[in-house]
Write a protein that holds these residues in place. Structure first.
Motif, short mmCIF file in Angstrom:
data_model
loop_
_atom_site.label_atom_id
_atom_site.label_comp_id
_atom_site.label_asym_id
_atom_site.label_seq_id
_atom_site.Cartn_x
_atom_site.Cartn_y
_atom_site.Cartn_z
N ARG A 5 62.85 46.19 92.41
CA ARG A 5 62.17 47.55 92.01
C ARG A 5 63.20 48.81 91.99
NH1 ARG A 5 56.92 47.92 94.62
NH2 ARG A 5 55.62 46.63 93.99
N ARG A 6 62.69 49.56 91.23
CA ARG A 6 63.73 50.96 90.93
C ARG A 6 63.43 51.92 92.08
NH1 ARG A 6 65.81 52.61 86.77
NH2 ARG A 6 66.32 54.70 86.33
N VAL A 7 64.75 52.56 92.47
CA VAL A 7 64.61 53.55 93.55
C VAL A 7 64.52 54.69 92.84
CG1 VAL A 7 65.86 54.45 95.29
CG2 VAL A 7 66.04 51.92 94.89
N TYR A 8 63.37 55.67 93.45
CA TYR A 8 63.23 57.04 92.95
C TYR A 8 64.63 57.71 92.93
CZ TYR A 8 62.20 61.95 93.66
OH TYR A 8 62.19 63.25 93.50
N TYR A 25 63.39 51.49 102.72
CA TYR A 25 62.76 52.12 101.84
C TYR A 25 60.99 52.48 102.17
CZ TYR A 25 66.84 51.47 99.09
OH TYR A 25 68.24 51.56 98.66
N ARG A 26 60.31 53.24 101.19
CA ARG A 26 59.08 53.29 101.36
C ARG A 26 58.55 52.99 99.93
NH1 ARG A 26 60.28 52.38 105.94
NH2 ARG A 26 59.45 53.70 107.53
N GLU A 27 57.31 52.23 99.76
CA GLU A 27 56.78 51.92 98.52
C GLU A 27 56.02 52.87 98.04
OE1 GLU A 27 54.25 48.74 95.82
OE2 GLU A 27 54.56 48.35 97.89
N LEU A 28 56.18 53.91 96.71
CA LEU A 28 55.18 54.85 96.43
C LEU A 28 53.96 54.38 95.57
CD1 LEU A 28 58.01 57.24 95.40
CD2 LEU A 28 56.90 57.23 97.52
N VAL A 29 52.81 54.50 96.08
CA VAL A 29 51.72 54.08 95.52
C VAL A 29 50.87 55.24 94.87
CG1 VAL A 29 49.57 52.53 95.84
CG2 VAL A 29 51.74 52.14 97.27
N GLY A 66 55.11 52.61 92.18
CA GLY A 66 55.73 51.42 91.88
C GLY A 66 57.30 51.83 92.15
N LEU A 67 57.52 53.23 92.30
CA LEU A 67 59.23 53.24 92.83
C LEU A 67 59.18 53.06 94.16
CD1 LEU A 67 59.80 56.40 90.67
CD2 LEU A 67 60.53 53.89 90.10
N LEU A 68 60.59 52.93 94.58
CA LEU A 68 60.75 52.80 96.24
C LEU A 68 61.62 54.13 96.49
CD1 LEU A 68 62.34 49.13 96.46
CD2 LEU A 68 60.36 50.10 97.14
N LEU A 69 61.21 54.66 97.56
CA LEU A 69 61.79 55.87 97.85
C LEU A 69 62.84 55.60 99.26
CD1 LEU A 69 62.01 59.23 98.16
CD2 LEU A 69 60.34 58.88 99.90
N ASP A 70 64.19 55.97 99.07
CA ASP A 70 65.11 55.59 100.15
C ASP A 70 64.90 56.68 101.31
OD1 ASP A 70 67.15 55.25 101.81
OD2 ASP A 70 68.57 55.15 100.02
#
Length: 88
Positions: free
Chosen positions: A7-10, A27-31, A37-41
């Motif tokens: 996945r791509r990171v925000y 990371y947390r997955e943004l839904v 679909g992005l991941l947040l560090d």
């Protein structure tokens, strides 16, 4: 876990040859919403911040450049953060 690693990171630059997650980070997955679909560090975030969620800068939300999309943890799955709406 392999799926998350692709996945791509925000916040990663669009021309970054490796925009995915980094080893040793959390990371947390943004839904939903514009950042779906992005991941947040969230490496180093406090427990309170992880409970509150975040307003993330984005140009592709309802308010365009300068706007933010709000995301927060699901009650039954805190590793996934659901879209709460956009703010100017």
């Amino acid at each position: 876990m392999d799926e998350l690693m692709r996945r791509r990171v925000y916040g990663a630059d669009h021309d970054d040859p490796d925009p995915g997650p980094r080893p040793g980070h959390t990371y947390r997955e943004l839904v939903g919403g514009p950042l779906d679909g992005l991941l947040l560090d969230v490496t180093g975030w406090s427990k309170a911040a992880l409970t509150d969620g975040a307003a993330l800068n984005t140009e592709i939300g309802m308010h365009g450049p300068g706007g933010r999309s709000e995301y927060g943890p699901r009650a039954d799955d805190p590793l996934r953060w659901d879209w709460r709406g956009d703010t100017p």
